[in-house]
Scaffold this motif. Structure first.
Motif, mmCIF file in Angstrom:
data_model
loop_
_atom_site.group_PDB
_atom_site.id
_atom_site.type_symbol
_atom_site.label_atom_id
_atom_site.label_comp_id
_atom_site.label_asym_id
_atom_site.label_seq_id
_atom_site.Cartn_x
_atom_site.Cartn_y
_atom_site.Cartn_z
ATOM 1 N N PRO A 22 102.652 -0.103 91.580
ATOM 2 C CA PRO A 22 102.233 -1.470 91.894
ATOM 3 C C PRO A 22 101.760 -2.264 90.688
ATOM 4 O O PRO A 22 101.709 -3.494 90.758
ATOM 5 C CB PRO A 22 101.083 -1.253 92.889
ATOM 6 N N ASP A 23 101.436 -1.596 89.593
ATOM 7 C CA ASP A 23 100.929 -2.293 88.414
ATOM 8 C C ASP A 23 101.989 -2.491 87.338
ATOM 9 O O ASP A 23 101.688 -3.001 86.251
ATOM 10 C CB ASP A 23 99.743 -1.526 87.813
ATOM 11 N N ASP A 24 103.231 -2.093 87.617
ATOM 12 C CA ASP A 24 104.284 -2.171 86.606
ATOM 13 C C ASP A 24 104.539 -3.601 86.156
ATOM 14 O O ASP A 24 104.583 -4.524 86.977
ATOM 15 C CB ASP A 24 105.583 -1.584 87.164
ATOM 16 N N GLU A 25 104.722 -3.796 84.836
ATOM 17 C CA GLU A 25 104.984 -5.125 84.283
ATOM 18 C C GLU A 25 106.231 -5.175 83.407
ATOM 19 O O GLU A 25 106.474 -6.190 82.748
ATOM 20 C CB GLU A 25 103.771 -5.609 83.480
ATOM 21 N N ILE A 26 107.040 -4.111 83.391
ATOM 22 C CA ILE A 26 108.207 -4.115 82.502
ATOM 23 C C ILE A 26 109.521 -3.855 83.240
ATOM 24 O O ILE A 26 110.590 -3.911 82.627
ATOM 25 C CB ILE A 26 108.049 -3.117 81.340
ATOM 26 N N GLY A 27 109.478 -3.574 84.517
ATOM 27 C CA GLY A 27 110.697 -3.464 85.307
ATOM 28 C C GLY A 27 111.682 -2.437 84.775
ATOM 29 O O GLY A 27 111.325 -1.299 84.467
ATOM 30 N N THR A 28 112.935 -2.842 84.655
ATOM 31 C CA THR A 28 113.991 -1.901 84.286
ATOM 32 C C THR A 28 113.888 -1.406 82.853
ATOM 33 O O THR A 28 114.597 -0.463 82.483
ATOM 34 C CB THR A 28 115.379 -2.532 84.512
ATOM 35 N N LEU A 29 113.009 -1.988 82.048
ATOM 36 C CA LEU A 29 112.791 -1.431 80.708
ATOM 37 C C LEU A 29 112.125 -0.056 80.794
ATOM 38 O O LEU A 29 112.091 0.675 79.798
ATOM 39 C CB LEU A 29 111.961 -2.385 79.851
ATOM 40 N N ASN A 30 111.606 0.314 81.979
ATOM 41 C CA ASN A 30 111.147 1.686 82.194
ATOM 42 C C ASN A 30 112.279 2.696 82.005
ATOM 43 O O ASN A 30 112.019 3.881 81.767
ATOM 44 C CB ASN A 30 110.591 1.836 83.614
ATOM 45 N N LEU A 31 113.520 2.238 82.132
ATOM 46 C CA LEU A 31 114.675 3.126 82.001
ATOM 47 C C LEU A 31 114.973 3.499 80.556
ATOM 48 O O LEU A 31 115.803 4.377 80.303
ATOM 49 C CB LEU A 31 115.904 2.473 82.629
ATOM 50 N N LEU A 32 114.287 2.856 79.607
ATOM 51 C CA LEU A 32 114.488 3.186 78.179
ATOM 52 C C LEU A 32 113.620 4.389 77.829
ATOM 53 O O LEU A 32 112.604 4.289 77.154
ATOM 54 C CB LEU A 32 114.132 1.975 77.308
ATOM 55 N N THR A 33 114.061 5.541 78.268
ATOM 56 C CA THR A 33 113.331 6.781 78.053
ATOM 57 C C THR A 33 113.676 7.381 76.693
ATOM 58 O O THR A 33 114.698 7.020 76.083
ATOM 59 C CB THR A 33 113.687 7.799 79.142
ATOM 60 N N PRO A 34 112.872 8.321 76.192
ATOM 61 C CA PRO A 34 113.226 8.998 74.934
ATOM 62 C C PRO A 34 114.608 9.636 74.980
ATOM 63 O O PRO A 34 115.350 9.605 73.991
ATOM 64 C CB PRO A 34 112.121 10.035 74.777
ATOM 65 N N GLY A 35 114.970 10.202 76.122
ATOM 66 C CA GLY A 35 116.291 10.805 76.234
ATOM 67 C C GLY A 35 117.408 9.781 76.099
ATOM 68 O O GLY A 35 118.429 10.037 75.440
ATOM 69 N N VAL A 36 117.228 8.617 76.708
ATOM 70 C CA VAL A 36 118.214 7.549 76.594
ATOM 71 C C VAL A 36 118.359 7.110 75.137
ATOM 72 O O VAL A 36 119.477 6.906 74.637
ATOM 73 C CB VAL A 36 117.802 6.348 77.484
ATOM 74 N N VAL A 37 117.241 6.985 74.434
ATOM 75 C CA VAL A 37 117.292 6.550 73.032
ATOM 76 C C VAL A 37 117.958 7.606 72.157
ATOM 77 O O VAL A 37 118.744 7.291 71.255
ATOM 78 C CB VAL A 37 115.882 6.207 72.527
ATOM 79 N N ARG A 38 117.682 8.892 72.404
ATOM 80 C CA ARG A 38 118.339 9.963 71.632
ATOM 81 C C ARG A 38 119.848 9.909 71.827
ATOM 82 O O ARG A 38 120.611 10.026 70.860
ATOM 83 C CB ARG A 38 117.809 11.332 72.062
ATOM 84 N N GLU A 39 120.285 9.707 73.064
ATOM 85 C CA GLU A 39 121.719 9.616 73.319
ATOM 86 C C GLU A 39 122.318 8.371 72.679
ATOM 87 O O GLU A 39 123.464 8.393 72.204
ATOM 88 C CB GLU A 39 121.979 9.629 74.822
ATOM 89 N N ALA A 40 121.539 7.295 72.643
ATOM 90 C CA ALA A 40 122.011 6.071 71.995
ATOM 91 C C ALA A 40 122.223 6.301 70.503
ATOM 92 O O ALA A 40 123.227 5.855 69.925
ATOM 93 C CB ALA A 40 121.014 4.940 72.226
ATOM 94 N N ALA A 41 121.299 7.001 69.876
ATOM 95 C CA ALA A 41 121.413 7.256 68.437
ATOM 96 C C ALA A 41 122.666 8.064 68.120
ATOM 97 O O ALA A 41 123.265 7.913 67.036
ATOM 98 C CB ALA A 41 120.172 7.986 67.946
ATOM 99 N N ALA A 42 123.105 8.891 69.059
ATOM 100 C CA ALA A 42 124.284 9.725 68.838
ATOM 101 C C ALA A 42 125.578 8.922 68.815
ATOM 102 O O ALA A 42 126.629 9.446 68.430
ATOM 103 C CB ALA A 42 124.356 10.807 69.911
ATOM 104 N N THR A 43 125.529 7.644 69.217
ATOM 105 C CA THR A 43 126.746 6.821 69.193
ATOM 106 C C THR A 43 127.064 6.299 67.794
ATOM 107 O O THR A 43 128.160 5.783 67.563
ATOM 108 C CB THR A 43 126.616 5.610 70.143
ATOM 109 N N VAL A 44 126.115 6.403 66.864
ATOM 110 C CA VAL A 44 126.343 5.888 65.511
ATOM 111 C C VAL A 44 127.304 6.811 64.767
ATOM 112 O O VAL A 44 127.040 8.005 64.613
ATOM 113 C CB VAL A 44 125.021 5.755 64.732
ATOM 114 N N ARG A 45 128.409 6.253 64.296
ATOM 115 C CA ARG A 45 129.413 7.038 63.569
ATOM 116 C C ARG A 45 129.616 6.530 62.152
ATOM 117 O O ARG A 45 129.650 7.305 61.207
ATOM 118 C CB ARG A 45 130.754 7.002 64.321
#
Length: 316
Positions: A22-45
Motif C-alpha cells: 500500500p505504500d509503494d511509490e515506484i510501480g513497475t520500476l519494482n521489476l528492475l531487480t538485480p537479476g534483471v540488471v545482471r541479464e541486461a549487462a550480458a547483452t553488451v557485445r
C-alpha cells in the motif's frame, strides 16, 4: 465527458494498485531487480554507445501545443569572471529555465490523474502548487537500468510492404496496436520479458529532425488504447517512444483524451517516455540484427517532480 465504461474495464484489467504494497511509490520500476540488471549487462557485445536524447535547446520540440511546457531558456550568469580577484582563475556559469518534460523525458506517476486518483489509490490533490508531487514524485525512482528492447514498428510494417532498406515512418493517423507490437517483436527476434524497458519506434521524430516542429507535434501516430494490456501481460518496467504525445493524437476514441497515459501512469504505475530519438539506434539494430541492448535512463531526481529530463544511452 466522463470516462466511458470501456476505459474503466481496461483500467481494471491492468491495475497494479497494492501489488507491491500500500505504500509503494515506484510501480513497475519494482521489476528492475538485480537479476534483471545482471541479464541486461550480458547483452553488451561491442560496447557501441548510442545516445537517445534530443539536444536541449531554445528552439526545441515545444511549439505551445502543451501550455506551460517551455523549451530551455539558457542564460549565462558569469562569463570569465575572476571572482577571487584580478589574475585569479576565471569562472563561467549558466542557468536554465525549462519544462521538465520539454525534450527527451520521463513522465512521472503524478503527470496525470483520473477520477480524483493517482497510482496506488493516492489522492490527486496530493499534487500541490508549492510542494509539487508530495507523494509519487519522480525523485522516488530508483536507478533506471535494464535491458532495452527496440520495437521498430515502422520498420516492421515497411518490411511487410517489401522495403526493408527503408526504416519507414508510420502515417500520422496510425494507432500502434498489439498486433503491431507482435510484428515488431518478431522482427527483433527477442521476446519482451519482465523488467524490460520497451522503446517503440514510429519514425515520427524524423519530422522534427528535418526541421518541421509542427508536423512532428500534430497529428501524430502513437500507442493505441489497446496496448497497455500487452505491456501489462509482459511485466514491462517502462515504455518510451519517439513522439511528442506518446499515444495517438488526436485520440482514436472521440472525446477520450490521453487514455494510455492514464492506464500506464495511474493504473499500472508505469512511467513512460516521450521525444526519444530512436533513429540511430534503429539503424544500428538493423545493421547488427539484434534489438536488445543494455539501457541506462536515469531520472533526474527533482523533488516533487511530475516528470524529468533524461539522457538515455543504449549500449550494444
Amino acid at each position: 465527458m466522463s470516462l466511458p465504461a470501456e476505459f474503466h474495464a481496461l483500467a481494471k484489467r491492468v491495475n497494479n494498485w497494492g501489488r507491491w504494497g500500500p505504500d509503494d511509490e515506484i510501480g513497475t520500476l519494482n521489476l528492475l531487480t538485480p537479476g534483471v540488471v545482471r541479464e541486461a549487462a550480458a547483452t553488451v557485445r561491442t560496447g557501441r554507445r548510442i545516445a537517445l536524447a534530443l539536444p536541449l535547446r531554445q528552439d526545441g520540440v515545444q511549439t505551445g501545443l502543451i501550455p506551460g511546457r517551455v523549451n530551455p531558456l539558457h542564460t549565462m550568469t558569469a562569463i570569465n569572471q575572476e571572482i577571487f580577484g584580478p589574475g585569479t582563475v576565471a569562472v563561467s556559469d549558466d542557468a536554465v529555465t525549462m519544462g521538465l518534460q520539454a525534450a527527451t523525458h520521463w513522465d512521472g506517476l503524478t503527470h496525470v490523474s483520473h477520477s480524483g486518483r493517482l497510482y496506488n489509490n493516492r489522492p490527486a490533490d496530493s499534487v500541490t502548487a508549492h510542494g509539487g508531487a508530495t507523494v509519487l514524485g519522480i525523485e522516488k525512482a530508483p536507478p533506471i537500468v535494464s535491458r532495452g528492447v527496440l520495437l521498430d514498428v515502422a520498420r516492421a510494417r515497411r518490411e511487410d510492404s517489401g522495403g526493408p532498406e527503408d526504416p519507414g515512418r508510420l502515417p500520422a493517423g496510425h494507432a500502434v496496436t498489439p498486433e503491431d507490437l507482435d510484428a515488431a517483436e518478431e522482427l527483433a527476434g527477442a521476446r519482451v520479458r519482465p523488467g524490460d524497458i520497451v522503446l517503440v519506434r514510429t519514425g515520427q521524430i524524423q519530422h522534427y529532425l528535418a526541421g518541421d516542429r509542427d508536423a512532428y507535434a500534430f497529428p501524430s501516430p502513437g500507442l493505441s488504447v489497446r496496448t497497455p494490456e500487452w505491456f501489462h501481460a509482459r511485466d514491462v518496467a517502462a515504455v518510451a517512444a519517439d513522439t511528442l504525445t506518446f499515444e495517438i493524437f488526436p485520440p482514436e476514441i472521440d472525446g477520450l483524451w490521453m487514455p494510455v497515459h492514464a492506464l500506464h501512469l495511474v493504473e499500472m504505475g508505469m512511467i513512460q517516455g516521450q521525444n526519444w530519438n530512436l533513429e540511430e539506434l534503429a539503424g544500428a539494430c538493423a545493421e547488427e540484427k539484434r534489438y536488445a541492448f543494455f539501457l541506462t535512463a536515469m531520472a533526474e531526481p527533482f523533488v516533487g517532480g511530475a516528470g524529468t529530463p533524461v539522457a538515455p544511452v543504449a549500449v550494444l
